[in-house]
Write a protein that holds these residues in place. Structure first.
Motif, PDB file in Angstrom:
ATOM      1  N   ALA A 169       0.834  -1.208   0.000  1.00 37.33           N
ATOM      2  CA  ALA A 169       0.000   0.000   0.000  1.00 37.33           C
ATOM      3  C   ALA A 169       0.865   1.252   0.000  1.00 37.33           C
ATOM      4  N   ARG A 170       1.939   1.208   0.780  1.00 40.25           N
ATOM      5  CA  ARG A 170       2.851   2.359   0.847  1.00 40.25           C
ATOM      6  C   ARG A 170       3.509   2.619  -0.504  1.00 40.25           C
ATOM      7  N   ALA A 171       3.695   1.538  -1.272  1.00 41.32           N
ATOM      8  CA  ALA A 171       4.307   1.658  -2.606  1.00 41.32           C
ATOM      9  C   ALA A 171       3.290   2.000  -3.682  1.00 41.32           C
ATOM     10  N   GLY A 172       2.007   2.150  -3.297  1.00 41.94           N
ATOM     11  CA  GLY A 172       1.000   2.603  -4.233  1.00 41.94           C
ATOM     12  C   GLY A 172       0.079   1.540  -4.785  1.00 41.94           C
ATOM     13  N   ASP A 173       0.134   0.304  -4.262  1.00 41.61           N
ATOM     14  CA  ASP A 173      -0.750  -0.749  -4.758  1.00 41.61           C
ATOM     15  C   ASP A 173      -2.187  -0.436  -4.349  1.00 41.61           C
ATOM     16  N   PRO A 174      -3.113  -0.270  -5.325  1.00 46.49           N
ATOM     17  CA  PRO A 174      -4.476   0.152  -4.978  1.00 46.49           C
ATOM     18  C   PRO A 174      -5.267  -0.917  -4.222  1.00 46.49           C
ATOM     19  N   VAL A 175      -5.044  -2.195  -4.520  1.00 44.24           N
ATOM     20  CA  VAL A 175      -5.775  -3.253  -3.818  1.00 44.24           C
ATOM     21  C   VAL A 175      -5.332  -3.332  -2.360  1.00 44.24           C
ATOM     22  N   ALA A 176      -4.040  -3.239  -2.136  1.00 44.06           N
ATOM     23  CA  ALA A 176      -3.523  -3.244  -0.765  1.00 44.06           C
ATOM     24  C   ALA A 176      -4.045  -2.041   0.011  1.00 44.06           C
ATOM     25  N   SER A 177      -4.031  -0.877  -0.641  1.00 44.26           N
ATOM     26  CA  SER A 177      -4.552   0.329   0.015  1.00 44.26           C
ATOM     27  C   SER A 177      -6.019   0.188   0.360  1.00 44.26           C
ATOM     28  N   ALA A 178      -6.797  -0.400  -0.545  1.00 42.59           N
ATOM     29  CA  ALA A 178      -8.231  -0.560  -0.312  1.00 42.59           C
ATOM     30  C   ALA A 178      -8.512  -1.478   0.871  1.00 42.59           C
TER      31      ALA A 178
END
Length: 324
Positions: free
Chosen positions: A218-227
């Motif tokens: 998520a910190r690296a910008g992965d949208p699924v991880a962030s979600a």
């Protein structure tokens, strides 16, 4: 003889930690054993006894006036028993009586692990100085405890503040507790990772599929991880806002492994709280990361034992119930 130290036990599904703690919350001596969680109850108690025996070999042991016990739950502080979900050999296990027996009759105080963390944070951590607080452990599970009117509020059996099993999604997934859509079913580390995997996130070359790996993605910008973290934050915000609305807490302190995600968790949590904590008397609610770290269970158990001995309103906080 000085009796200026308190013994403490922190009992979980992975480790059994023990310590001698002074009046400033400093750990003076440590002992630790792995928890034989899948063995019978007497084997688990044997590991507890080994930790206590190691502590008692020190000259400092003679200065211990009481022992605090923080245990994975459920606990029943009124009966002095524990039934940790992840230690199947202990069901209604008379832990307080057995610890008193192993320590030569030291006064013993039992609290759940979430309550112990709350006692630590109120005494030495982010909730210090606040009269009304919710403290949460967000890790493999989600637990918590409450400080109300400057005192630790444990309820009759020691389980008050167990926010992980507030339902925040009426049509949500079944939870092992028997409910649906519980905070824990959405916001715990394993469920953050599960949801990310179900929605297409894939671990890196090292194969790490933990919530910490999802946080890195998520910190690296992965949208699924962030979600997945945003969904966890939303569940936490709903539970925190409900608690604040009910009992007017001033601060919510979040510790445990999932809190290690930092702003990946806290930024969407603060945003979601603005939506859920909308009433005038809860808008000033503060959210902060815990400060007492991996020693929270030991420091909190010591705080509980100290407070039980003094029964005063000053810090460390008062803990009711469970004294043998």
């Amino acid at each position: 003889m000085h009796t200026d130290l308190v013994a403490a036990l922190d009992i979980g599904g992975t480790k059994i930690a023990g310590a001698l703690v002074d009046g400033g919350g400093n750990i003076r001596l440590r002992a630790r054993r792995p928890t034989p969680a899948q063995d019978d109850g007497e084997t688990v108690m044997g590991a507890v006894a080994a930790v206590l025996a190691e502590l008692s070999e020190s000259p400092l042991w003679a200065r211990a006036s009481a022992i605090g016990i923080g245990s994975a739950g459920p606990v029943d502080a009124s009966a002095g028993t524990v039934s940790p979900v992840n230690v199947p050999g202990w069901r209604d296990f008379p832990l307080v009586a057995r610890v008193r027996e192993a320590t030569g009759g030291l006064p013993a105080e039992l609290v759940g692990d979430g309550v112990a963390m709350t006692a630590a944070e109120h005494w030495q951590g982010a909730a210090r100085g606040f009269g009304n607080a919710l403290c949460m452990v967000v890790s493999t599970g989600v637990g918590g405890g409450l400080v109300l009117g400057g005192r630790l509020h444990t309820g009759p059996t020691g389980n008050a503040g167990h926010i992980g099993h507030i339902s925040v999604d009426l049509d949500g997934d079944p939870c092992p507790c028997g409910g649906r859509g519980c905070v824990e079913r959405i916001a715990s580390g394993p469920n953050i990772a599960r949801r990310a995997l179900e929605n297409g996130w894939r671990p890196g070359p090292d194969g790490d599929a933990s919530a910490a790996a999802v946080a890195r993605a998520a910190r690296a910008g992965d949208p699924v991880a962030s979600a997945s973290y945003e969904r966890a934050a939303q569940a936490l915000a709903a539970g925190i806002a409900a608690t604040a609305t009910l009992v007017e807490i001033e601060i919510a302190v979040i510790g445990g492994g999932v809190a290690g995600a930092g702003e990946v968790l806290f930024a969407p949590l603060r945003r979601a709280l603005r939506d859920y904590a909308a009433l005038s008397f809860v808008r000033r609610l503060t959210v902060a990361p815990a400060l007492t770290g991996t020693d929270a269970g030991l420091v909190g158990a010591a705080a509980a034992a100290t407070a039980a001995a003094t029964r005063t309103c000053v810090t460390p906080p008062v803990v009711a119930g469970g004294r043998a």
